[in-house]
Design a protein around this motif. Structure first.
Motif, PDB file in Angstrom:
ATOM      1  N   LYS A  15       0.852  -1.189   0.000  1.00 52.91           N
ATOM      2  CA  LYS A  15       0.000   0.000   0.000  1.00 52.91           C
ATOM      3  C   LYS A  15       0.888   1.240   0.000  1.00 52.91           C
ATOM      4  N   ALA A  16       0.536   2.223  -0.839  1.00 50.89           N
ATOM      5  CA  ALA A  16       1.360   3.423  -0.967  1.00 50.89           C
ATOM      6  C   ALA A  16       0.495   4.674  -0.912  1.00 50.89           C
ATOM      7  N   TRP A  17       0.969   5.638  -0.132  1.00 50.59           N
ATOM      8  CA  TRP A  17       0.390   6.966  -0.089  1.00 50.59           C
ATOM      9  C   TRP A  17       1.479   7.928  -0.535  1.00 50.59           C
ATOM     10  N   MET A  18       1.198   8.711  -1.554  1.00 54.21           N
ATOM     11  CA  MET A  18       2.162   9.703  -2.036  1.00 54.21           C
ATOM     12  C   MET A  18       1.571  11.090  -1.797  1.00 54.21           C
ATOM     13  N   ARG A  19       2.445  12.020  -1.392  1.00 55.61           N
ATOM     14  CA  ARG A  19       1.971  13.372  -1.086  1.00 55.61           C
ATOM     15  C   ARG A  19       2.833  14.407  -1.789  1.00 55.61           C
ATOM     16  N   ARG A  20       2.165  15.453  -2.257  1.00 52.64           N
ATOM     17  CA  ARG A  20       2.836  16.594  -2.904  1.00 52.64           C
ATOM     18  C   ARG A  20       2.227  17.880  -2.369  1.00 52.64           C
ATOM     19  N   ASN A  21       2.916  18.968  -2.628  1.00 52.75           N
ATOM     20  CA  ASN A  21       2.421  20.295  -2.223  1.00 52.75           C
ATOM     21  C   ASN A  21       2.131  20.355  -0.727  1.00 52.75           C
ATOM     22  N   ILE A  22       3.063  19.847   0.074  1.00 52.04           N
ATOM     23  CA  ILE A  22       2.896  19.853   1.523  1.00 52.04           C
ATOM     24  C   ILE A  22       3.076  21.288   2.022  1.00 52.04           C
ATOM     25  N   LYS A  23       2.068  21.778   2.740  1.00 53.09           N
ATOM     26  CA  LYS A  23       2.099  23.164   3.221  1.00 53.09           C
ATOM     27  C   LYS A  23       1.746  23.205   4.705  1.00 53.09           C
ATOM     28  N   LYS A  24       2.454  24.070   5.414  1.00 59.70           N
ATOM     29  CA  LYS A  24       2.185  24.299   6.831  1.00 59.70           C
ATOM     30  C   LYS A  24       1.294  25.525   6.940  1.00 59.70           C
ATOM     31  N   GLN A  25       0.259  25.446   7.788  1.00 61.29           N
ATOM     32  CA  GLN A  25      -0.619  26.603   7.950  1.00 61.29           C
ATOM     33  C   GLN A  25      -1.152  26.659   9.380  1.00 61.29           C
ATOM     34  N   THR A  26      -1.550  27.840   9.769  1.00 60.49           N
ATOM     35  CA  THR A  26      -2.153  28.038  11.082  1.00 60.49           C
ATOM     36  C   THR A  26      -3.659  28.145  10.893  1.00 60.49           C
ATOM     37  N   VAL A  27      -4.382  27.392  11.694  1.00 63.85           N
ATOM     38  CA  VAL A  27      -5.840  27.394  11.632  1.00 63.85           C
ATOM     39  C   VAL A  27      -6.358  28.078  12.896  1.00 63.85           C
ATOM     40  N   THR A  28      -7.256  29.036  12.690  1.00 59.10           N
ATOM     41  CA  THR A  28      -7.860  29.736  13.819  1.00 59.10           C
ATOM     42  C   THR A  28      -9.350  29.412  13.834  1.00 59.10           C
ATOM     43  N   PRO A  29      -9.764  28.514  14.719  1.00 57.20           N
ATOM     44  CA  PRO A  29     -11.184  28.170  14.776  1.00 57.20           C
ATOM     45  C   PRO A  29     -12.004  29.296  15.425  1.00 57.20           C
ATOM     46  N   GLU A  30     -13.319  29.245  15.234  1.00 59.73           N
ATOM     47  CA  GLU A  30     -14.181  30.266  15.836  1.00 59.73           C
ATOM     48  C   GLU A  30     -14.080  30.220  17.356  1.00 59.73           C
ATOM     49  N   GLU A  31     -13.938  29.017  17.891  1.00 58.41           N
ATOM     50  CA  GLU A  31     -13.785  28.862  19.335  1.00 58.41           C
ATOM     51  C   GLU A  31     -12.529  28.040  19.589  1.00 58.41           C
ATOM     52  N   GLY A  32     -11.830  28.364  20.632  1.00 58.90           N
ATOM     53  CA  GLY A  32     -10.630  27.611  20.972  1.00 58.90           C
ATOM     54  C   GLY A  32      -9.373  28.270  20.446  1.00 58.90           C
ATOM     55  N   ASP A  33      -8.265  27.591  20.683  1.00 57.08           N
ATOM     56  CA  ASP A  33      -6.956  28.132  20.324  1.00 57.08           C
ATOM     57  C   ASP A  33      -6.578  27.805  18.882  1.00 57.08           C
ATOM     58  N   ALA A  34      -5.756  28.672  18.324  1.00 58.92           N
ATOM     59  CA  ALA A  34      -5.217  28.436  16.979  1.00 58.92           C
ATOM     60  C   ALA A  34      -4.274  27.235  17.043  1.00 58.92           C
ATOM     61  N   TYR A  35      -4.157  26.533  15.943  1.00 58.11           N
ATOM     62  CA  TYR A  35      -3.256  25.379  15.886  1.00 58.11           C
ATOM     63  C   TYR A  35      -2.628  25.296  14.503  1.00 58.11           C
ATOM     64  N   THR A  36      -1.538  24.546  14.441  1.00 53.02           N
ATOM     65  CA  THR A  36      -0.820  24.371  13.185  1.00 53.02           C
ATOM     66  C   THR A  36      -1.204  23.037  12.578  1.00 53.02           C
TER      67      THR A  36
END
Length: 121
Positions: free
Chosen positions: A26-47
């Motif tokens: 079984k193989a999973w290949m990934r491209r265009n890997i990007k890091k981002q910060t998510v800010t939900p309506e409630e709670g703390d921001a996370y990466t």
């Protein structure tokens, strides 16, 4: 099939499970890997990390997948359950045949040009 996936840690470009011939690898290949910060309506921001991902099953090895990433990525975009390596092999054979045809065609053009130069002297 290609999909966008989300991860809490940076994913590997290729994740490969080897079943040593007892089942398809079984193989999973990934491209265009990007890091981002998510800010939900409630709670703390996370990466999080996002990536384009394809999945497929194969009898081929990790080394083969790593050596020809573009071919296997294309295969993963169209792979269907129950189909094992058919398109990968077809693609490699077609590419090789096409390249051989182009090389032969160039040799033919060279031969025609040489004949043309000889007859016009």
């Amino acid at each position: 099939m290609r999909q966008e996936t989300h991860f809490t840690e940076k994913p590997k470009e290729i994740y490969f499970e080897n079943f040593s011939g007892t089942a398809p690898n079984k193989a999973w290949m990934r491209r265009n890997i990007k890091k981002q910060t998510v800010t939900p309506e409630e709670g703390d921001a996370y990466t999080e990390y996002t990536a384009d991902e394809v999945y497929f099953e194969t009898s081929h090895s990790l080394d083969e997948v790593q050596a020809d990433k573009d071919t296997y990525w294309s295969y993963g975009e169209t792979w269907q359950p129950g189909v094992l390596d058919a398109e990968v092999m077809d693609n490699k054979e077609l590419t090789e045949g096409y390249n051989n045809l182009q090389n032969g065609q160039l040799d033919l053009y060279d031969a025609i040009a040489a004949l043309y130069e000889t007859t016009n002297l």
